[in-house]
Motif scaffolding. Structure first.
Motif, PDB file in Angstrom:
ATOM      1  N   ALA A  35      35.674  31.078  42.178  1.00 37.05           N
ATOM      2  CA  ALA A  35      35.338  31.775  43.564  1.00 37.05           C
ATOM      3  C   ALA A  35      34.798  32.979  43.531  1.00 37.05           C
ATOM      4  CB  ALA A  35      36.996  31.948  44.001  1.00 37.05           C
ATOM      5  N   ASN A  36      34.204  33.330  44.473  1.00 37.92           N
ATOM      6  CA  ASN A  36      33.212  34.433  44.502  1.00 37.92           C
ATOM      7  C   ASN A  36      33.992  35.766  44.229  1.00 37.92           C
ATOM      8  OD1 ASN A  36      31.006  33.022  45.277  1.00 37.92           O
ATOM      9  ND2 ASN A  36      31.442  33.428  47.697  1.00 37.92           N
ATOM     10  N   SER A  37      35.314  35.663  44.566  1.00 40.14           N
ATOM     11  CA  SER A  37      36.005  37.242  44.530  1.00 40.14           C
ATOM     12  C   SER A  37      36.321  37.423  43.134  1.00 40.14           C
ATOM     13  CB  SER A  37      37.522  36.814  45.261  1.00 40.14           C
ATOM     14  OG  SER A  37      38.236  35.888  44.589  1.00 40.14           O
ATOM     15  N   VAL A  38      36.263  36.244  42.144  1.00 37.03           N
ATOM     16  CA  VAL A  38      36.551  36.618  40.760  1.00 37.03           C
ATOM     17  C   VAL A  38      35.333  36.252  39.895  1.00 37.03           C
ATOM     18  CG1 VAL A  38      38.963  35.863  41.255  1.00 37.03           C
ATOM     19  CG2 VAL A  38      37.270  34.142  40.314  1.00 37.03           C
ATOM     20  N   THR A  71      50.772  41.174  38.119  1.00 36.39           N
ATOM     21  CA  THR A  71      50.841  42.322  39.007  1.00 36.39           C
ATOM     22  C   THR A  71      49.862  43.377  38.609  1.00 36.39           C
ATOM     23  OG1 THR A  71      53.199  41.940  39.794  1.00 36.39           O
ATOM     24  CG2 THR A  71      52.279  44.164  40.173  1.00 36.39           C
ATOM     25  N   VAL A  72      48.982  43.766  39.386  1.00 40.96           N
ATOM     26  CA  VAL A  72      48.121  44.927  38.980  1.00 40.96           C
ATOM     27  C   VAL A  72      48.528  45.933  39.930  1.00 40.96           C
ATOM     28  CG1 VAL A  72      45.772  45.416  38.873  1.00 40.96           C
ATOM     29  CG2 VAL A  72      46.322  43.056  38.823  1.00 40.96           C
ATOM     30  N   ASP A  93      43.942  41.006  43.081  1.00 43.91           N
ATOM     31  CA  ASP A  93      44.439  40.159  42.075  1.00 43.91           C
ATOM     32  C   ASP A  93      45.873  39.857  41.960  1.00 43.91           C
ATOM     33  OD1 ASP A  93      41.625  41.329  40.032  1.00 43.91           O
ATOM     34  OD2 ASP A  93      41.525  39.660  41.640  1.00 43.91           O
ATOM     35  N   THR A  94      46.623  40.746  42.533  1.00 39.88           N
ATOM     36  CA  THR A  94      48.099  40.461  42.448  1.00 39.88           C
ATOM     37  C   THR A  94      48.453  39.090  43.025  1.00 39.88           C
ATOM     38  OG1 THR A  94      48.424  42.781  42.108  1.00 39.88           O
ATOM     39  CG2 THR A  94      50.542  41.413  42.924  1.00 39.88           C
ATOM     40  N   ALA A  95      49.172  38.179  42.282  1.00 40.69           N
ATOM     41  CA  ALA A  95      49.580  36.929  42.878  1.00 40.69           C
ATOM     42  C   ALA A  95      50.336  36.396  41.768  1.00 40.69           C
ATOM     43  CB  ALA A  95      48.344  35.987  43.204  1.00 40.69           C
ATOM     44  N   VAL A  96      50.956  35.054  42.168  1.00 40.25           N
ATOM     45  CA  VAL A  96      51.446  34.024  41.228  1.00 40.25           C
ATOM     46  C   VAL A  96      50.322  33.176  40.996  1.00 40.25           C
ATOM     47  CG1 VAL A  96      52.988  32.359  40.922  1.00 40.25           C
ATOM     48  CG2 VAL A  96      53.746  34.095  42.097  1.00 40.25           C
TER      49      VAL A  96
END
Length: 121
Positions: free
Chosen positions: A61-64, A118-119, A90-93
């Motif tokens: 993905a572009n975001s990463v 969790t960031v 980037d915080t997510a499961v």
């Protein structure tokens, strides 16, 4: 039928790194393309990266792009997601999935249980 178990999540400061692992059982991992998705509270499950069966072809993905690296070790039946320069966004499961290279969650038949990342700022 393959079973997937993720690990490696945790709490990290912005700019830090984590490496997620996804251990597969119930089938030869070399037969499966795999992917990582993530889901933040109140949001849809989002594509992160995918890798081919052999591990030679990847897509992000572009975001990463440029910060995350997907890989797999077929001999160990394990996939990885190396995450560098982490941001609060980037915080997510994070979930691993098989057997597809699609960027749509509905195309995947097999999912792990997820690991929380969790960031903090």
């Amino acid at each position: 039928q393959v079973q997937l178990v993720e690990s490696g999540g945790g709490l990290v400061q912005a700019g830090g790194s984590l490496r997620l692992s996804c251990v597969a059982s119930g089938g030869a991992f070399s037969n499966y393309a795999m992917a990582w998705f993530r889901q933040a509270p109140g949001q849809e499950r989002e594509f992160v990266a995918t890798i081919s069966k052999s591990g030679t072809s990847t897509y992000y993905a572009n975001s990463v792009q440029g910060r995350f690296t997907i890989s797999k070790d077929n001999a160990k039946n394990t996939g990885y997601l190396q995450m560098n320069s982490l941001k609060p966004a980037d915080t997510a499961v994070y979930y691993c999935a098989a057997d597809s290279r699609a960027r749509v969650a509905a195309q995947y038949d097999y999912w792990g249980q997820g690991t929380q990342v969790t960031v903090s700022t």
